[in-house]
Structure formats: structure tokens, C-alpha cells
Design a protein around this motif. Structure first.
Motif, PDB file in Angstrom:
ATOM      1  N   ILE A 256      -1.416  72.598  54.261  1.00  0.00           N
ATOM      2  CA  ILE A 256      -0.352  72.654  54.595  1.00  0.00           C
ATOM      3  C   ILE A 256       0.294  73.417  54.322  1.00  0.00           C
ATOM      4  CG2 ILE A 256       1.890  71.857  55.558  1.00  0.00           C
ATOM      5  CD1 ILE A 256      -0.363  69.795  57.298  1.00  0.00           C
ATOM      6  N   PRO A 257       0.509  74.929  54.706  1.00  0.00           N
ATOM      7  CA  PRO A 257       1.284  75.353  53.691  1.00  0.00           C
ATOM      8  C   PRO A 257       2.372  75.664  53.144  1.00  0.00           C
ATOM      9  CG  PRO A 257       0.727  76.691  55.825  1.00  0.00           C
ATOM     10  CD  PRO A 257       0.892  74.978  56.327  1.00  0.00           C
ATOM     11  N   ARG A 258       2.532  76.233  51.832  1.00  0.00           N
ATOM     12  CA  ARG A 258       4.017  76.046  51.103  1.00  0.00           C
ATOM     13  C   ARG A 258       5.247  76.040  51.782  1.00  0.00           C
ATOM     14  NH1 ARG A 258       5.449  73.633  46.238  1.00  0.00           N
ATOM     15  NH2 ARG A 258       7.792  74.080  45.874  1.00  0.00           N
ATOM     16  N   GLU A 259       5.501  77.179  52.637  1.00  0.00           N
ATOM     17  CA  GLU A 259       6.648  77.407  53.417  1.00  0.00           C
ATOM     18  C   GLU A 259       6.177  76.160  53.870  1.00  0.00           C
ATOM     19  OE1 GLU A 259       6.159  80.901  55.848  1.00  0.00           O
ATOM     20  OE2 GLU A 259       4.228  80.281  56.590  1.00  0.00           O
ATOM     21  N   GLU A 260       5.769  75.280  55.191  1.00  0.00           N
ATOM     22  CA  GLU A 260       5.580  74.833  56.043  1.00  0.00           C
ATOM     23  C   GLU A 260       6.412  73.039  55.007  1.00  0.00           C
ATOM     24  OE1 GLU A 260       5.820  75.028  59.278  1.00  0.00           O
ATOM     25  OE2 GLU A 260       5.181  76.752  59.445  1.00  0.00           O
ATOM     26  N   LEU A 261       6.106  72.879  54.583  1.00  0.00           N
ATOM     27  CA  LEU A 261       6.066  71.499  53.575  1.00  0.00           C
ATOM     28  C   LEU A 261       7.272  72.059  52.842  1.00  0.00           C
ATOM     29  CD1 LEU A 261       2.713  71.527  50.565  1.00  0.00           C
ATOM     30  CD2 LEU A 261       3.243  70.277  52.561  1.00  0.00           C
ATOM     31  N   GLU A 262       7.797  73.266  52.525  1.00  0.00           N
ATOM     32  CA  GLU A 262       9.415  73.152  52.271  1.00  0.00           C
ATOM     33  C   GLU A 262      10.278  72.635  52.977  1.00  0.00           C
ATOM     34  OE1 GLU A 262       9.278  77.020  51.177  1.00  0.00           O
ATOM     35  OE2 GLU A 262       8.533  76.725  48.775  1.00  0.00           O
ATOM     36  N   LYS A 263      10.315  72.970  54.049  1.00  0.00           N
ATOM     37  CA  LYS A 263      10.567  72.291  55.076  1.00  0.00           C
ATOM     38  C   LYS A 263      11.339  70.415  55.087  1.00  0.00           C
ATOM     39  CE  LYS A 263       9.287  76.106  58.798  1.00  0.00           C
ATOM     40  NZ  LYS A 263       8.578  76.243  59.965  1.00  0.00           N
ATOM     41  N   PHE A 264      10.377  69.834  54.853  1.00  0.00           N
ATOM     42  CA  PHE A 264      10.815  68.681  54.636  1.00  0.00           C
ATOM     43  C   PHE A 264      11.448  67.993  53.249  1.00  0.00           C
ATOM     44  CE2 PHE A 264       7.060  69.237  57.218  1.00  0.00           C
ATOM     45  CZ  PHE A 264       7.138  68.960  57.678  1.00  0.00           C
ATOM     46  N   HIS A 265      11.996  66.960  53.424  1.00  0.00           N
ATOM     47  CA  HIS A 265      12.669  66.626  52.651  1.00  0.00           C
ATOM     48  C   HIS A 265      12.186  65.109  51.843  1.00  0.00           C
ATOM     49  CE1 HIS A 265      16.407  64.195  49.953  1.00  0.00           C
ATOM     50  NE2 HIS A 265      15.466  63.551  49.759  1.00  0.00           N
ATOM     51  N   PHE A 266      11.028  65.382  50.955  1.00  0.00           N
ATOM     52  CA  PHE A 266      10.302  63.988  50.712  1.00  0.00           C
ATOM     53  C   PHE A 266      10.645  63.210  50.232  1.00  0.00           C
ATOM     54  CE2 PHE A 266       7.559  68.125  51.202  1.00  0.00           C
ATOM     55  CZ  PHE A 266       6.486  67.893  52.558  1.00  0.00           C
ATOM     56  N   THR A 267      10.037  62.188  50.488  1.00  0.00           N
ATOM     57  CA  THR A 267      10.379  60.376  49.542  1.00  0.00           C
ATOM     58  C   THR A 267       9.633  60.049  49.821  1.00  0.00           C
ATOM     59  OG1 THR A 267      11.264  59.503  51.840  1.00  0.00           O
ATOM     60  CG2 THR A 267      13.072  60.352  51.112  1.00  0.00           C
ATOM     61  N   PHE A 268       8.714  58.358  49.092  1.00  0.00           N
ATOM     62  CA  PHE A 268       7.734  58.180  48.448  1.00  0.00           C
ATOM     63  C   PHE A 268       8.325  56.308  48.833  1.00  0.00           C
ATOM     64  CE2 PHE A 268       8.162  62.228  46.838  1.00  0.00           C
ATOM     65  CZ  PHE A 268       6.546  62.850  46.538  1.00  0.00           C
ATOM     66  N   LEU A 269       7.348  55.408  49.686  1.00  0.00           N
ATOM     67  CA  LEU A 269       6.903  54.658  49.347  1.00  0.00           C
ATOM     68  C   LEU A 269       6.039  54.132  49.071  1.00  0.00           C
ATOM     69  CD1 LEU A 269       8.197  51.893  50.427  1.00  0.00           C
ATOM     70  CD2 LEU A 269       7.024  52.137  52.458  1.00  0.00           C
ATOM     71  N   ILE A 270       5.967  53.207  48.080  1.00  0.00           N
ATOM     72  CA  ILE A 270       4.461  52.395  47.228  1.00  0.00           C
ATOM     73  C   ILE A 270       4.538  50.488  47.698  1.00  0.00           C
ATOM     74  CG2 ILE A 270       4.389  54.788  46.088  1.00  0.00           C
ATOM     75  CD1 ILE A 270       5.427  52.854  43.571  1.00  0.00           C
ATOM     76  N   ARG A 271       2.960  50.506  47.409  1.00  0.00           N
ATOM     77  CA  ARG A 271       3.373  48.947  47.276  1.00  0.00           C
ATOM     78  C   ARG A 271       1.938  48.845  45.914  1.00  0.00           C
ATOM     79  NH1 ARG A 271       1.826  44.568  51.576  1.00  0.00           N
ATOM     80  NH2 ARG A 271       2.649  43.102  50.728  1.00  0.00           N
ATOM     81  N   HIS A 272       2.024  47.628  45.557  1.00  0.00           N
ATOM     82  CA  HIS A 272       0.816  47.206  44.378  1.00  0.00           C
ATOM     83  C   HIS A 272       0.004  47.383  45.011  1.00  0.00           C
ATOM     84  CE1 HIS A 272      -1.112  45.476  40.534  1.00  0.00           C
ATOM     85  NE2 HIS A 272      -0.319  45.470  39.869  1.00  0.00           N
ATOM     86  N   PRO A 273      -1.793  47.890  44.398  1.00  0.00           N
ATOM     87  CA  PRO A 273      -2.538  47.506  45.398  1.00  0.00           C
ATOM     88  C   PRO A 273      -3.601  46.390  45.472  1.00  0.00           C
ATOM     89  CG  PRO A 273      -3.097  49.154  43.173  1.00  0.00           C
ATOM     90  CD  PRO A 273      -1.344  48.898  43.835  1.00  0.00           C
ATOM     91  N   ARG A 274      -2.600  45.565  44.448  1.00  0.00           N
ATOM     92  CA  ARG A 274      -3.876  43.626  44.819  1.00  0.00           C
ATOM     93  C   ARG A 274      -2.642  43.138  45.969  1.00  0.00           C
ATOM     94  NH1 ARG A 274       0.639  42.007  40.578  1.00  0.00           N
ATOM     95  NH2 ARG A 274      -1.132  42.434  39.292  1.00  0.00           N
ATOM     96  N   ARG A 275      -1.612  43.612  46.156  1.00  0.00           N
ATOM     97  CA  ARG A 275      -1.391  43.435  47.868  1.00  0.00           C
ATOM     98  C   ARG A 275      -1.172  44.906  49.155  1.00  0.00           C
ATOM     99  NH1 ARG A 275       2.761  42.388  44.253  1.00  0.00           N
ATOM    100  NH2 ARG A 275       3.354  40.111  44.019  1.00  0.00           N
ATOM    101  N   SER A 276      -2.051  45.977  48.899  1.00  0.00           N
ATOM    102  CA  SER A 276      -2.295  46.676  50.003  1.00  0.00           C
ATOM    103  C   SER A 276      -3.366  46.598  50.433  1.00  0.00           C
ATOM    104  CB  SER A 276      -1.356  48.092  49.645  1.00  0.00           C
ATOM    105  OG  SER A 276      -2.196  48.526  48.873  1.00  0.00           O
ATOM    106  N   VAL A 277      -4.557  46.674  49.206  1.00  0.00           N
ATOM    107  CA  VAL A 277      -5.916  46.582  49.000  1.00  0.00           C
ATOM    108  C   VAL A 277      -6.245  45.258  50.448  1.00  0.00           C
ATOM    109  CG1 VAL A 277      -8.502  47.021  48.492  1.00  0.00           C
ATOM    110  CG2 VAL A 277      -6.222  48.131  47.293  1.00  0.00           C
TER     111      VAL A 277
END
Length: 306
Positions: free
Chosen positions: A123-144
Motif C-alpha cells: 500500500i502506498p505511504r500516502e494511503e497508509l497515512e489516512k489511517f489511525h493505526f492500533t495493534f492487538l496481540i496475543r501470546h503465540p502459545r494461545r494463538s498458534v
């Protein structure tokens, strides 16, 4: 125009659908978009993933075989112009080239192709700049192990994912994107929002409240309980990935744990996985978990606390 769309970037089996359901209750102000980039990644003419590349019937049956990165972005823009703020939950790896092409990333053909300095995505940078990014993670021992279960009988009959691919766990791409976003100012460090699914399940209401504060969403405790029309709305949005969201569709609220979660020993984990998935399954799950723990821990240090 509503404020910038919120983009919750994650990896599979991170309780992201339960998290997403909280914001689906706010149909008065938010327009939820459930994994929009997966269509172009798996099924469209650019078809980045090799999973269904040689299965034109499956891609056609998806109903989104015409999806490109360009028309996906256009559709999000069209929704945003209607006045509600867009809320996207999606997998980081959907925005990346296939694993073998990641050493030489190029912008998606529908968006012009070619290289962009330091940009690891399609995705071009100018498109990425339109979003407010947040992140959600989980330990691999549970997700895998949770993802493994979706790729074997009986769930694979519904999901259509008939083999577990470690490359689809997506931690690598999530870290790559996170580091790129941090190093180039794509995210505002003073409002950096990384949520760990286990913290969310331990303290649902304060965690959601804090997420709302960081992203400019008006919080209300009712967001954590889901009525019949919330259920109907969720079933419609989640139909595209049958088999992956059955558990969360069977619940009517984001409920906190009643007791602290114990961290099992490696031996106990191996034993449990072998009993459930056989010796070969256990070995593959363990390898994948161990490969992803350092990536998870890199992101964990940035998590918001309550």
C-alpha cells in the motif's frame, strides 16, 4: 468528514473478533469493516497468497474474486464519506507481499506497482497515512494452537483452510509494520495503542475505555454487551470467514475472566498439544510458537496498561 479511520492491525486468533464486536455496537457513529484486505490478498486478481492461487473455483465462489487493493481502499473511502468513522480490523500480513517477495516489496499493481523507499507493504505511504493505526496481540502459545484447530477436521471443512501454514500466523509482518510505523512517524508515539488480548480478557471494561480514550471514541459500558441486532449485524459481517468466528458468535458479551490465567510449563503445553493434535502436530505447533515468541515480546513491551 469523520476523523481518520481506526485500523486495528493484528494477527490470527488474537481474540480480535470479540474485540471488534465491541465497536460494532456503535453503529450510530462507527462503520465496522471486517478484514477488508483479505479479499484482495486471497481471492482477487492480484492474489498475493498462494493458498487459493491455483483454485479458480474457490476464488470465484468467494464472491470477491474481483477485489483489488485499489477498489478495497476506494470502498473504505466511500464509507468514510458517508459521515460515520470507519473502524477496520484486519491482519497485518494482508498488506504485505507473499513471504518470498518480502525481501523486495512492491506496491500492488492496482495501486501503481513499483518500489517505495522503506515501505514494506503493498500500500502506498500516502494511503497508509489516512489511517489511525492500533495493534492487538496475543501470546503465540494461545494463538498458534487455535489457528491449527481451524485448519484440521472438523473445522477445516467449514473454513476451507485445509492445511496449517506457519507463514499465516502474521507476527513477522505485524512487527515489520509496527517498526516501520514507529520509525517513520506513521503512528503518533504519544497515542501509541497496543493491546494484549490477555490483558483485555482480564480487564475488559477498563481496557476498552483506555482504547477509546486513545482513539477518540465515545466509550459506553453497554458496548461490552450485545443484543439481537448486534448479533444479526455480526453474523452478516463474519459470514465471509466461516469456521473462524463460531466461538465469538456464540457469546453475547465481552466478559472478563473470573480467575487469573496460569502460565503452563513447556512440558505441560507439549503434552496437551500432543494429546489433542498428535506427535507431528505438537512438534509443528511448538516450532511455530517458539519462532514467534520473540516477535510477540517485542510488541508486548509497548502494550497499554490499566
Amino acid at each position: 468528514m469523520a476523523p481518520r479511520p481506526i485500523f486495528c492491525m493484528t494477527h490470527p486468533r488474537a481474540c480480535s473478533t470479540a474485540f471488534e464486536r465491541v465497536f460494532m455496537t456503535r453503529r450510530d457513529t462507527l462503520a465496522s469493516q471486517h478484514e477488508p484486505f483479505g479479499d484482495a490478498f486471497y481471492f482477487g486478481p492480484e492474489c498475493v497468497s498462494p493458498r487459493f492461487k491455483d483454485d479458480p473455483a474457490r476464488r470465484e465462489a468467494s464472491g470477491v474474486s474481483g477485489a483489488t487493493y485499489k477498489n478495497t481502499l476506494q470502498a473504505l473511502d466511500d464509507v468514510q464519506k458517508q459521515g460515520k468513522r470507519v473502524f477496520i480490523k484486519d491482519m497485518a500480513y494482508y498488506l504485505f507481499p507473499s513471504p518470498e517477495d518480502q525481501s523486495d516489496p512492491k506496491i500492488a499493481p492496482s495501486l501503481g506497482g513499483g518500489h517505495e523507499d522503506n515501505n514494506p507493504t503493498v500500500i502506498p505511504r500516502e494511503e497508509l497515512e489516512k489511517f489511525h493505526f492500533t495493534f492487538l496481540i496475543r501470546h503465540p502459545r494461545r494463538s498458534v494452537p487455535s489457528y491449527w484447530r481451524c485448519c484440521i477436521p472438523p473445522l477445516n471443512e467449514i473454513s476451507g483452510f485445509d492445511e496449517f501454514w506457519p507463514s499465516e500466523m502474521g507476527y513477522k509482518e505485524l512487527v515489520k509494520f509496527f517498526d516501520y510505523a514507529m520509525n517513520t512517524g506513521l503512528v503518533d508515539k504519544s497515542h501509541l495503542t497496543v493491546v494484549d488480548a490477555d490483558d483485555l480478557l482480564d480487564n475488559p471494561e477498563p481496557m476498552i475505555q483506555k482504547f477509546c480514550e486513545r482513539t477518540g471514541i465515545d466509550f459506553h459500558p453497554s458496548m461490552l454487551k450485545w443484543n439481537d441486532s448486534d448479533q444479526e449485524h455480526a453474523e452478516k459481517l463474519f459470514a465471509k470467514w466461516n469456521g473462524f468466528h463460531n466461538d465469538v458468535l456464540g457469546t453475547r458479551e465481552l466478559k472478563g475472566r473470573t480467575h487469573a490465567q496460569k502460565t503452563p510449563t513447556v512440558e505441560a503445553e507439549n503434552k496437551e498439544w500432543e494429546e489433542k493434535y498428535g506427535a507431528d502436530g505438537q512438534k509443528k505447533i511448538r516450532r511455530c510458537v517458539d519462532e514467534n515468541i520473540p516477535l510477540y515480546e517485542h510488541l508486548k513491551q509497548y502494550c497499554i496498561k490499566v
